[in-house]
Design a protein around this motif. Structure first.
Motif, PDB file in Angstrom:
ATOM      1  N   VAL A   4     106.078  85.666 -33.295  1.00 29.02           N
ATOM      2  CA  VAL A   4     107.519  85.443 -33.262  1.00 29.02           C
ATOM      3  C   VAL A   4     107.813  84.190 -34.083  1.00 29.02           C
ATOM      4  N   ILE A   5     108.846  84.288 -34.921  1.00 26.84           N
ATOM      5  CA  ILE A   5     109.282  83.163 -35.747  1.00 26.84           C
ATOM      6  C   ILE A   5     110.749  82.916 -35.435  1.00 26.84           C
ATOM      7  N   VAL A   6     111.083  81.674 -35.144  1.00 27.89           N
ATOM      8  CA  VAL A   6     112.453  81.291 -34.814  1.00 27.89           C
ATOM      9  C   VAL A   6     112.863  80.154 -35.742  1.00 27.89           C
ATOM     10  N   THR A   7     114.058  80.283 -36.334  1.00 25.34           N
ATOM     11  CA  THR A   7     114.590  79.206 -37.173  1.00 25.34           C
ATOM     12  C   THR A   7     115.925  78.747 -36.613  1.00 25.34           C
ATOM     13  N   SER A   8     116.194  77.463 -36.827  1.00 26.45           N
ATOM     14  CA  SER A   8     117.471  76.903 -36.376  1.00 26.45           C
ATOM     15  C   SER A   8     117.753  75.632 -37.165  1.00 26.45           C
ATOM     16  N   VAL A   9     119.023  75.239 -37.159  1.00 20.77           N
ATOM     17  CA  VAL A   9     119.354  73.940 -37.724  1.00 20.77           C
ATOM     18  C   VAL A   9     118.790  72.873 -36.799  1.00 20.77           C
ATOM     19  N   VAL A  16     116.166  75.057 -28.687  1.00 23.42           N
ATOM     20  CA  VAL A  16     115.089  76.018 -28.954  1.00 23.42           C
ATOM     21  C   VAL A  16     113.878  75.698 -28.083  1.00 23.42           C
ATOM     22  N   LEU A  17     113.543  74.439 -27.949  1.00 23.20           N
ATOM     23  CA  LEU A  17     112.412  74.058 -27.096  1.00 23.20           C
ATOM     24  C   LEU A  17     112.651  74.499 -25.653  1.00 23.20           C
ATOM     25  N   ALA A  30     105.629  74.089 -34.776  1.00 23.96           N
ATOM     26  CA  ALA A  30     106.946  73.819 -35.356  1.00 23.96           C
ATOM     27  C   ALA A  30     106.768  73.111 -36.689  1.00 23.96           C
ATOM     28  N   SER A  31     107.749  73.299 -37.551  1.00 27.42           N
ATOM     29  CA  SER A  31     107.721  72.665 -38.856  1.00 27.42           C
ATOM     30  C   SER A  31     109.138  72.387 -39.313  1.00 27.42           C
ATOM     31  N   GLU A  32     109.331  71.253 -39.965  1.00 23.56           N
ATOM     32  CA  GLU A  32     110.631  70.947 -40.550  1.00 23.56           C
ATOM     33  C   GLU A  32     110.759  71.709 -41.859  1.00 23.56           C
ATOM     34  N   ILE A  33     111.918  72.324 -42.064  1.00 22.63           N
ATOM     35  CA  ILE A  33     112.171  73.073 -43.290  1.00 22.63           C
ATOM     36  C   ILE A  33     113.582  72.753 -43.775  1.00 22.63           C
ATOM     37  N   ILE A  52     123.699  69.925 -58.010  1.00 19.94           N
ATOM     38  CA  ILE A  52     122.573  69.622 -57.139  1.00 19.94           C
ATOM     39  C   ILE A  52     122.933  70.057 -55.724  1.00 19.94           C
ATOM     40  N   LYS A  53     122.190  71.029 -55.218  1.00 20.27           N
ATOM     41  CA  LYS A  53     122.445  71.515 -53.873  1.00 20.27           C
ATOM     42  C   LYS A  53     121.359  71.010 -52.945  1.00 20.27           C
ATOM     43  N   GLY A  54     121.755  70.496 -51.808  1.00 19.69           N
ATOM     44  CA  GLY A  54     120.799  70.077 -50.805  1.00 19.69           C
ATOM     45  C   GLY A  54     120.731  71.112 -49.706  1.00 19.69           C
ATOM     46  N   GLY A  55     119.599  71.200 -49.073  1.00 25.26           N
ATOM     47  CA  GLY A  55     119.451  72.145 -47.981  1.00 25.26           C
ATOM     48  C   GLY A  55     119.850  71.509 -46.661  1.00 25.26           C
ATOM     49  N   ASN A  56     120.057  72.364 -45.670  1.00 26.63           N
ATOM     50  CA  ASN A  56     120.309  71.890 -44.314  1.00 26.63           C
ATOM     51  C   ASN A  56     118.976  71.593 -43.656  1.00 26.63           C
ATOM     52  N   GLU A  57     118.901  70.459 -42.972  1.00 27.19           N
ATOM     53  CA  GLU A  57     117.676  70.153 -42.252  1.00 27.19           C
ATOM     54  C   GLU A  57     117.546  71.140 -41.112  1.00 27.19           C
ATOM     55  N   SER A  58     116.435  71.860 -41.102  1.00 27.17           N
ATOM     56  CA  SER A  58     116.230  72.946 -40.154  1.00 27.17           C
ATOM     57  C   SER A  58     114.842  72.853 -39.553  1.00 27.17           C
ATOM     58  N   GLN A  59     114.592  73.716 -38.590  1.00 29.55           N
ATOM     59  CA  GLN A  59     113.302  73.789 -37.918  1.00 29.55           C
ATOM     60  C   GLN A  59     112.827  75.234 -37.912  1.00 29.55           C
ATOM     61  N   MET A  60     111.522  75.411 -38.011  1.00 29.15           N
ATOM     62  CA  MET A  60     110.922  76.729 -37.859  1.00 29.15           C
ATOM     63  C   MET A  60     109.867  76.615 -36.767  1.00 29.15           C
ATOM     64  N   PHE A  61     109.948  77.506 -35.793  1.00 30.81           N
ATOM     65  CA  PHE A  61     108.994  77.559 -34.700  1.00 30.81           C
ATOM     66  C   PHE A  61     108.285  78.901 -34.771  1.00 30.81           C
ATOM     67  N   PHE A  62     106.986  78.916 -34.458  1.00 31.08           N
ATOM     68  CA  PHE A  62     106.303  80.204 -34.420  1.00 31.08           C
ATOM     69  C   PHE A  62     105.214  80.199 -33.358  1.00 31.08           C
ATOM     70  N   SER A  63     104.978  81.393 -32.835  1.00 33.16           N
ATOM     71  CA  SER A  63     103.992  81.525 -31.769  1.00 33.16           C
ATOM     72  C   SER A  63     103.383  82.921 -31.796  1.00 33.16           C
ATOM     73  N   PHE A  64     102.102  82.995 -31.508  1.00 33.71           N
ATOM     74  CA  PHE A  64     101.426  84.259 -31.263  1.00 33.71           C
ATOM     75  C   PHE A  64     101.484  84.456 -29.751  1.00 33.71           C
TER      76      PHE A  64
END
Length: 101
Positions: A4-9, A16-17, A30-33, A52-64
């Motif tokens: 399962v992979i979950v992304t959020s701002v 999410v936690l 978890a990883s910052e993206i 110049i476009k900046g991204g939104n600071e986001s998080q990606m979580f994943f688990s088996f």
């Protein structure tokens, strides 16, 4: 077992936690993206350097994890998103695992 992979701002990291804990998914990573959308925003068009476009600071979580935990997590995510007035909902995907060691 599934992935399962979950992304959020970043603002939803604590939420999410909490959702993972409630779904009894105790082991995850978890990883910052940086998240990007192709739609122009007010910030991009009004900046000094609009090309110049900046991204939104986001998080990606994943688990088996097992499917029953994922089903509970997705129910909790849907419930959470239904109460938010944002254009950046928490998103989740599930991938089957064919083999693992």
């Amino acid at each position: 077992m599934k992935l399962v992979i979950v992304t959020s701002v970043e603002e939803f990291q604590d939420d999410v936690l909490r959702l993972f804990k409630t779904a009894e998914i105790d082991s995850f990573s978890a990883s910052e993206i940086d998240g990007y959308k192709n739609t122009p925003s007010f910030l991009t068009t009004s900046s000094w350097f609009p090309s110049i476009k900046g991204g939104n600071e986001s998080q990606m979580f994943f688990s088996f994890t097992e499917e029953e935990h994922i089903e509970r997590l997705f129910h909790l995510i849907a419930e959470f998103n239904s109460k938010q007035s944002t254009t950046n909902p928490i998103r989740g995907i599930v991938l089957p695992i064919e083999k693992y060691i």
